[in-house]
Design an enzyme around this catalytic site. Structure first.
Site, PDB file in Angstrom:
ATOM      1  N   LYS A 179     -17.330  11.860   4.675  1.00 26.57           N
ATOM      2  CA  LYS A 179     -17.422  12.554   3.393  1.00 26.57           C
ATOM      3  C   LYS A 179     -16.734  11.682   2.344  1.00 26.57           C
ATOM      4  O   LYS A 179     -15.507  11.647   2.246  1.00 26.57           O
ATOM      5  CB  LYS A 179     -16.754  13.928   3.485  1.00 26.57           C
ATOM      6  CG  LYS A 179     -16.993  14.831   2.260  1.00 26.57           C
ATOM      7  CD  LYS A 179     -16.037  14.555   1.143  1.00 26.57           C
ATOM      8  CE  LYS A 179     -16.358  15.418  -0.073  1.00 26.57           C
ATOM      9  NZ  LYS A 179     -15.898  14.778  -1.328  1.00 26.57           N
ATOM     10  N   GLU A 254      -3.228   9.414   4.616  1.00 29.77           N
ATOM     11  CA  GLU A 254      -2.674   8.308   3.818  1.00 29.77           C
ATOM     12  C   GLU A 254      -2.764   8.764   2.377  1.00 29.77           C
ATOM     13  O   GLU A 254      -3.852   8.964   1.843  1.00 29.77           O
ATOM     14  CB  GLU A 254      -3.464   7.023   4.065  1.00 29.77           C
ATOM     15  CG  GLU A 254      -2.735   5.768   3.606  1.00 29.77           C
ATOM     16  CD  GLU A 254      -2.808   5.555   2.111  1.00 29.77           C
ATOM     17  OE1 GLU A 254      -1.770   5.737   1.427  1.00 29.77           O
ATOM     18  OE2 GLU A 254      -3.887   5.217   1.618  1.00 29.77           O
ATOM     19  N   CYS A 288      -3.233   2.763  -4.124  1.00 32.60           N
ATOM     20  CA  CYS A 288      -2.071   3.500  -3.619  1.00 32.60           C
ATOM     21  C   CYS A 288      -0.883   2.572  -3.414  1.00 32.60           C
ATOM     22  O   CYS A 288       0.262   3.017  -3.390  1.00 32.60           O
ATOM     23  CB  CYS A 288      -2.416   4.246  -2.343  1.00 32.60           C
ATOM     24  SG  CYS A 288      -3.071   3.207  -1.027  1.00 32.60           S
ATOM     25  N   GLU A 389       3.215   9.595  -9.154  1.00 33.26           N
ATOM     26  CA  GLU A 389       2.158   8.583  -9.095  1.00 33.26           C
ATOM     27  C   GLU A 389       1.213   8.756 -10.278  1.00 33.26           C
ATOM     28  O   GLU A 389       0.658   9.833 -10.484  1.00 33.26           O
ATOM     29  CB  GLU A 389       1.386   8.704  -7.784  1.00 33.26           C
ATOM     30  CG  GLU A 389       0.349   7.607  -7.610  1.00 33.26           C
ATOM     31  CD  GLU A 389      -0.360   7.689  -6.272  1.00 33.26           C
ATOM     32  OE1 GLU A 389      -0.548   6.640  -5.638  1.00 33.26           O
ATOM     33  OE2 GLU A 389      -0.725   8.806  -5.858  1.00 33.26           O
TER      34      GLU A 389
END
Length: 487
Positions: A179, A254, A288, A389
């Protein structure tokens, strides 16, 4: 391979064929450089997901019986086909999520390399001989597949991340339902077409597009999905993990990072500046592992800042398809708005913008989701822009007196994905390596980027503490069966 068209509707790939979803609804993939429609993908339903999972479940029964060599040969074929179509896949990537064509080609080539690496895994050992207490017995362990793997992947690396999840899952005998993020689903369809052309058995690999709340959550809840591997935001990842854990499924998350790069007084400042630019602003800061906090010792703070600003001024912002573009747009309007929100927060908290903070004034770029590379000065660790973030081209400069203080500041966040230090002092290097809370530690190199043959994952809120890539993937995508045979 099919040719990319702005009006093409891409289908799900289920049980070896391309097919429309059961809903008439489709989702548009938008080019962030100019808001054109790149293509449409299926807004799939739970009914479609059930079909894909059932296809994978049935196919895995025979797939697991093939030898590693046989499975590896198919991965080698997929790699060759992807390499042949590298330019087309890379252009799709640039049009879908904005990174420069050079970066997109590099990522696609990396996808080829990952496929070949795991194809080779088919020839490596899958167990160990273990001494038995009975001298007439044979005892050994063997790694066996888990079943159906649900892979949920983000938009920022639409080739590399799906492949580094799919390839090891397949080589170790699992079947896969992928997906992808809607923002990168056209690129994902082109990657899966490579597997189709390679001749993978029907149902072994399936692609299903749709809303995360329907398909992503549905994979996490599905009783026939034995494994969930997820890369994305912390909020979604926690929900996926909790759902999978509640039914006893194996899962791997993750998630985010707020990665520090420490510049010591004895650092090579030109080398450090280049690493900050590459690690913090390439891919528009949408990695990331990007460097978002630049922690600089006071002895070189002003000199480093001057060199950094001079370098940032040379960055050419524009459409990723243009050869002279160094940095493209944010990947979507939502991401653009998120970045602008954090820039405003930085201003409100009292940090000074040294450069950037705005969007390009060029008429040709006004339709796109562009943010100029931004550098904040005098950022303190309690500020939002030092804690959360941003996932955009924003750097936060932080001044410290000592390496010990730098490491303390670096660790003062909920994340622990990657970290770097620039120094010539071996003692400082070793102290940093031992004391930094990060799963990926680098010395005199940028924080961004990972080696495909090495374990990858974070500490603290950055991951679920498992590791991806390299031989670590075998540990996640298989389980150990111990065998005792009495002579």
């Amino acid at each position: 391979m099919t040719t990319l068209s702005p009006i093409k509707t891409f289908l799900n790939y289920i049980n070896g064929s391309w097919q429309a979803g059961s809903s008439d609804e489709t989702l548009a993939s938008i080019n962030p450089a100019n808001r054109e429609v790149v293509g449409y993908v299926q807004s799939s339903t739970r009914e479609d997901l059930n079909e894909a999972v059932e296809a994978a479940k049935q196919a895995q029964k025979e797939w697991r019986k093939l030898s590693g060599t046989e499975r590896g040969n198919l991965l080698f074929k997929a790699a060759d086909i992807l390499e042949k179509n590298l330019d087309e896949v890379a252009e799709s990537m640039t049009r879908e999520m904005g990174k420069t064509l050079t970066e997109a080609k590099g990522e696609t080539a990396r996808g080829v390399a990952i496929l070949r690496y795991y194809a080779g895994e088919g020839m490596r050992k899958m167990g160990d001989l273990i001494p038995a207490s009975d001298g007439t017995a044979l005892q050994f362990s063997k790694r066996v597949p888990l079943g159906v793997v649900g892979a949920i992947t983000p938009w920022n690396f639409p080739v590399a991340i799906p492949i580094w999840k799919v390839a090891p899952a397949l080589i170790y005998g699992n079947a896969v339902v992928l997906k992808p993020a809607t923002e990168a689903a056209v690129t994902a369809a082109k990657v899966i077409e490579c597997f189709n052309q390679a001749g993978f058995p029907k149902g072994v690999i399936n692609l299903i597009t749709g809303k995360g709340s329907v398909i992503g959550q549905g994979l996490a809840e599905h009783q026939d999905v034995a494994v969930i591997t997820f890369t994305g935001s912390n909020s979604v990842g926690k929900q996926i993990g909790q759902t999978a854990a509640a039914r006893g499924a194996k899962y791997q998350l993750e998630m985010g990072g707020k990665n520090p790069i420490i510049i010591a007084n004895d650092a090579d400042l030109d080398q450090a500046v280049a690493a900050v630019l590459s690690g913090g602003l390439k891919s528009t800061g949408q990695k990331c592992t990007c460097s978002s906090r630049v922690i600089v010792q006071s002895g070189v703070y002003e000199e480093f800042k001057e060199k950094l600003i001079a370098a940032v001024k040379t960055i050419k912002v524009g459409n990723g398809l243009d050869a002279d573009t160094w940095m493209g747009p944010c990947a979507s309007e939502d991401q653009y708005n998120t970045v602008k929100y954090y820039i405003q927060k930085g201003i409100e908290e009292g940090s000074q913008i040294l450069i950037g903070g705005d969007s390009p004034e060029s008429e040709e770029l006004k339709q796109g989701f562009y943010v100029n590379p931004t550098v904040f000065d005098n950022v303190t660790t309690n500020m939002i822009i030092a804690q959360e973030e941003i996932f955009g081209p924003v750097l936060a400069l932080m001044k410290v007196e000592s390496i010990e203080e730098a490491i303390e500041v670096a660790n003062d966040v909920e994340f622990g994905l990657s970290a770097s230090i620039f120094t010539k002092d071996i003692s400082k290097m070793l102290t940093f390596i031992d004391d930094i809370d990060a799963g990926l530690v680098r010395v005199n190199y940028e924080t961004a980027g990972v080696e495909l043959q090495a374990p990858f994952g974070g500490m603290k809120a950055s991951s679920s503490h498992s590791r991806e890539q390299g031989e670590a993937a075998k540990e996640f995508f298989t389980t150990t069966k111990t065998v005792f045979i009495k002579g």
